[in-house]
Enzyme design. Structure first.
Site, PDB file in Angstrom:
ATOM      1  N   CYS A  27     -10.484 -13.164 -10.056  1.00  0.00           N
ATOM      2  CA  CYS A  27     -10.337 -12.421 -11.298  1.00  0.00           C
ATOM      3  C   CYS A  27     -11.229 -11.187 -11.287  1.00  0.00           C
ATOM      4  CB  CYS A  27     -10.702 -13.306 -12.491  1.00  0.00           C
ATOM      5  SG  CYS A  27     -12.448 -13.804 -12.506  1.00  0.00           S
ATOM      6  N   CYS A  74     -14.958 -11.735 -11.321  1.00  0.00           N
ATOM      7  CA  CYS A  74     -15.571 -11.979 -10.010  1.00  0.00           C
ATOM      8  C   CYS A  74     -15.936 -10.658  -9.351  1.00  0.00           C
ATOM      9  CB  CYS A  74     -14.614 -12.750  -9.103  1.00  0.00           C
ATOM     10  SG  CYS A  74     -14.118 -14.377  -9.714  1.00  0.00           S
ATOM     11  N   ASP A 132      -2.545  28.814  -2.652  1.00  0.00           N
ATOM     12  CA  ASP A 132      -2.896  29.798  -1.640  1.00  0.00           C
ATOM     13  C   ASP A 132      -1.587  30.164  -0.930  1.00  0.00           C
ATOM     14  OD1 ASP A 132      -4.417  31.290   0.305  1.00  0.00           O
ATOM     15  OD2 ASP A 132      -4.107  29.609   1.669  1.00  0.00           O
ATOM     16  N   ASP A 183      -5.547  25.703   2.022  1.00  0.00           N
ATOM     17  CA  ASP A 183      -5.853  25.111   3.322  1.00  0.00           C
ATOM     18  C   ASP A 183      -6.951  25.819   4.088  1.00  0.00           C
ATOM     19  OD1 ASP A 183      -4.401  27.462   4.026  1.00  0.00           O
ATOM     20  OD2 ASP A 183      -3.912  26.531   5.955  1.00  0.00           O
ATOM     21  N   ASP A 213     -10.685  28.768   1.089  1.00  0.00           N
ATOM     22  CA  ASP A 213     -10.152  28.069  -0.083  1.00  0.00           C
ATOM     23  C   ASP A 213     -11.048  26.916  -0.540  1.00  0.00           C
ATOM     24  OD1 ASP A 213      -7.785  29.587  -0.343  1.00  0.00           O
ATOM     25  OD2 ASP A 213      -6.871  28.459   1.302  1.00  0.00           O
TER      26      ASP A 213
END
Length: 755
Positions: A34, A37, A442, A627, A631
């Site tokens: 559960c 736990c 970009d 990328d 950036d």
């Protein structure tokens, strides 16, 4: 005489050293049933000095713990887990799968015993119930009750083991979990039934205790099956990783060795039809590779000398000799697994809310049950009816539904995102993607393909083009690399000599071949014509002997589905913007082609951040897709960010998620799946909360029997788990099915990839 020995483990062999000097260890923890736990384990370990982080995955029972080796060690971690009442061992997917299979069989056996016994006791109970309103004698009723006890007590002792053993384990350590009130409820129901039978009472609750166990076991078994289903894709991904490799030794010998014995720089042989077991570069041979589940390519990809291959991909019809770059650790497949594990273990805001609620469950439910018993007893209905009502309160308030509400959605959504080529890199990324209303792109390498493409392939005949590509493969110049990428099957001209700053030349079949600058190939007239037709293109010339030179125009090209994705984003109401450091003409051409009105060209990383902050100040929830190295600051500044897997490493580190492959569709999928997942999280939290708001008062008021309480508790867990399955993408052709996975690999069709 038996000699007992303590098995000692070299934990350094199982732990991983992280760049910041800390250590990380993955453990399989036994006895997690559960969210309470999970919370207890994480909080208990975090209380240890030196522990940096502890995360438990409810679906796999996997504990990932990070610590400072100068302040603590794995032995202390294991001792703390033992003190909390949980056993653990190094995480091994194979062993975990075996244990789960054993646990499923155990639950099924217990379920069969409980069901068979309940049916028999129910038949006896029906006779008693009908006799109580007619002419049954007290002696006959007592006989039926004692016969029910003989059937019920051993059956309950066996069928209740999954709950009793778990409850006893944590009680011995002075803790509570959800199995404690369940066990108390069942034991009290049995005790009360035996007592009332001994007192010759008309009522007993043997059938209720057995039916309670039966439905609890049904719920637990179905819950386990559902959780196994949601993480089956991750298991399939792990299965892609081979454990051995065919290593080529210096003396020419070929031996199968474990991956731990393969080092970077070694040579391995991958035979036809085998899985590639390492990351590396092809030294010799040419074949086709199915790498769809690793890099996102949907069709078979041709590979030859110099091409990169990855662990987990499937080789085609020819053998390949590969130079290893990563083997046992550090492969792309390892990185994919790490990202999936991190996403599944991560705690979002909703998950933290659910965990806090589950943590308070035990003291609240026991207090509510005790107060219910005391209140009804004081009211005057007698201690036995009061106890029955208290038992119902104990059972009906189980927090399973609340605990499963968020993790189940996270697991399903993470798996669906991966099937749609997206890898989550942050814990709360799902929720932040779901809030996005503006997407900033970009240009170079994001809206366009990572490498330039040839825009005038008809500039020469096929033979000349093939020779130009073969010569280009001998150079590392970006334009040569872009030209060489047009056809992977062409072999390089190895005798080519490079003249620095000018180009390549080679004598081939009696002709001098040249590839390089316009001056080098004396192609000024041809270059002028091509430049007029393609003003934004980069030019590279090719000359074959005394023949007329050819000028190739290489230009950044839109990703194959960029226009369709941008149109779909507009239809969904997202605002779009392009931020690029490239020249204005290049950016405006891309913006016009895609129909994006708002764009900024020739800007620095600092200016990108300023523009992003300005939009955020207007109340926009902004996603940055980029990328390049420049950036990375913008990716970190945005509310949430996404990068292609081809991005610079610093950009990948700054991004909240990565997408694979050439297509831009994952941008759309991550937004759609995240919004759907967020809605389902909110629905599950609402359903789980509504269940408790409605069910608990009814139980306290005495309108719910223990049997009805068991049905309600199991039903609420199943409702939120089944609802979580809707978090997958509607486009998923198959869900978490092992057979479907294998069929998907087998059915990959061959063809030319759209590049």
């Amino acid at each position: 005489m038996t000699v007992h020995q303590t098995i000692e483990r070299d934990w350094s062999a199982f732990s991983e050293s992280l760049p910041d000097g800390s250590e990380k260890l993955a453990l399989a923890v036994e006895g997690i049933y559960c969210p309470a736990c999970m919370t207890r384990i994480e909080k208990g370990l975090m209380d240890l000095e030196g522990v940096c982080n502890a995360r438990v995955n409810l679906s796999s029972h996997r504990l990932a713990v990070t610590w400072n080796p100068a302040e603590t060690d794995p032995e202390k971690l294991l001792r703390r887990l033992a003190d909390l009442g949980y056993g653990a061992h190094p995480f091994d997917p194979g062993r975990v799968k075996t244990e789960e299979k054993r646990e499923s069989q155990r639950l099924l056996r217990a379920l069969a015993v409980a069901g068979f016994a309940a049916m028999n006791v129910m038949l006896l109970s029906i006779s008693v119930w009908s006799g109580n309103v007619s002419d049954i004698t007290p002696e006959t009723r007592d006989f039926f009750h004692w016969l029910s006890a003989v059937i019920t007590l051993p059956a309950a002792a066996y069928a209740g083991q999954p709950f009793f053993s778990s409850a006893w384990r944590v009680l011995r350590k002075g803790h509570l979990n959800m199995d404690v009130p369940i066990s108390i409820g069942v034991i009290l129901a049995l005790f009360l039934s035996v007592l009332q039978t001994a007192q010759h009472q008309a009522e007993a609750y043997f059938e209720s205790a057995l039916m309670l166990l039966f439905f609890l076991l049904v719920g637990r078994w179905l819950d386990q099956m559902m959780r196994l289903k949601t993480r089956a894709f991750a298991e399939n991904l792990t299965a892609l990783k081979a454990e051995t490799a065919m290593k080529l030794f210096a003396d020419g010998a070929l031996r199968e060795v474990p991956l731990s014995k393969v080092e970077p720089g070694d040579r391995v042989l991958v035979r036809p039809g085998e899985r590639v077991s390492v990351d590396g570069t092809v030294l010799s041979g040419a074949s086709e590779i199915d790498q769809s589940l690793v890099t996102g390519e949907t069709l078979l990809v041709k590979v030859a000398e110099g091409d990169a291959v990855y662990a987990g991909t499937l080789n085609g019809e020819n053998a390949l000799t590969i130079s290893v770059t990563a083997a046992a650790k550090g492969t792309l497949l390892d990185e994919v697994n790490r990202l999936i594990d991190d996403a599944m273990e991560a705690k979002s805001r909703y998950r933290q809310l659910a965990d806090r609620a589950a943590e308070w469950y035990a003291p609240i439910v026991h207090t509510a049950s005790a107060l219910t018993f005391a209140g009804w007893w004081i009211y005057g209905i007698g201690w036995q009816p009061s106890l029955v009502i208290a038992i119902s309160v104990l059972i009906i308030t189980c927090p399973c539904a609340l605990g499963l509400a968020i993790p189940a959605v996270q697991v399903v959504a993470s798996g669906s995102l991966f099937r749609n080529q997206v890898l989550l890199n942050r814990s709360d990324a799902l929720e932040r993607f779901a809030k996005v209303d503006m997407v900033v792109f970009d240009k170079t390498g994001t809206l366009t393909r990572p490498t330039s493409g040839l825009v005038n392939p008809d500039a020469c005949d096929t033979e000349a083009l093939q020779l130009a590509i073969a010569l280009a493969k001998a150079s590392s110049h970006p334009l040569s690399v872009a030209l060489a990428a047009m056809d992977r099957s062409v072999r390089p001209l190895e005798e080519a000599a490079e003249q620095k700053g000018r180009g390549l030349e080679v004598n081939h079949e009696g002709e001098l071949l040249r590839l390089g600058s316009i001056d080098f190939c004396s192609a000024h007239a041809e270059a002028a014509k091509v430049r007029n037709a393609h003003p934004q293109a980069s030019l590279i010339a090719f000359r074959r002997g005394d023949r007329k030179p050819v000028v190739f125009a290489l230009e950044q090209q839109l990703r194959s589905d960029a226009t369709a994705v941008v149109d779909s984003l507009k239809e969904r109401g997202f605002e779009l913007m392009i931020l690029s450091g490239d020249q204005r003409r290049a950016v405006s051409d891309i913006a016009d082609a895609l129909g994006i009105e708002c764009y900024h060209a020739g800007i620095s990383p600092t200016e990108k951040i300023a523009l992003i902050e300005a939009e955020k100040a207007k109340g926009k929830r902004l996603m940055m897709v980029g990328d390049g190295l420049n950036d990375a600051p913008a990716l970190a500044s945005a509310d949430v960010s996404l990068s292609p897997v081809t991005a610079a490493h610093v950009s990948q580190a700054a991004a909240d998620a990565l997408f694979l492959g050439e297509r831009l569709a994952p941008v759309l999928q991550v937004l759609d799946i995240s919004k759907r997942a967020r809605r389902i999280m909110e629905q599950n939290l609402f359903l789980a909360t509504l269940y408790n708001i409605v069910a608990v008062p009814f139980a306290i008021a005495g309108f719910v029997t223990p049997l009805i309480a068991a049905l309600a508790m199991s039903g609420s867990s199943l409702v939120v788990t089944i609802n979580a399955l809707r978090a997958r993408a509607r486009s998923d052709p198959w869900f978490t099915d092992n057979g479907g996975f294998d069929e998907a690999l087998a059915d990959r069709s061959t063809g030319d990839t759209d590049r």
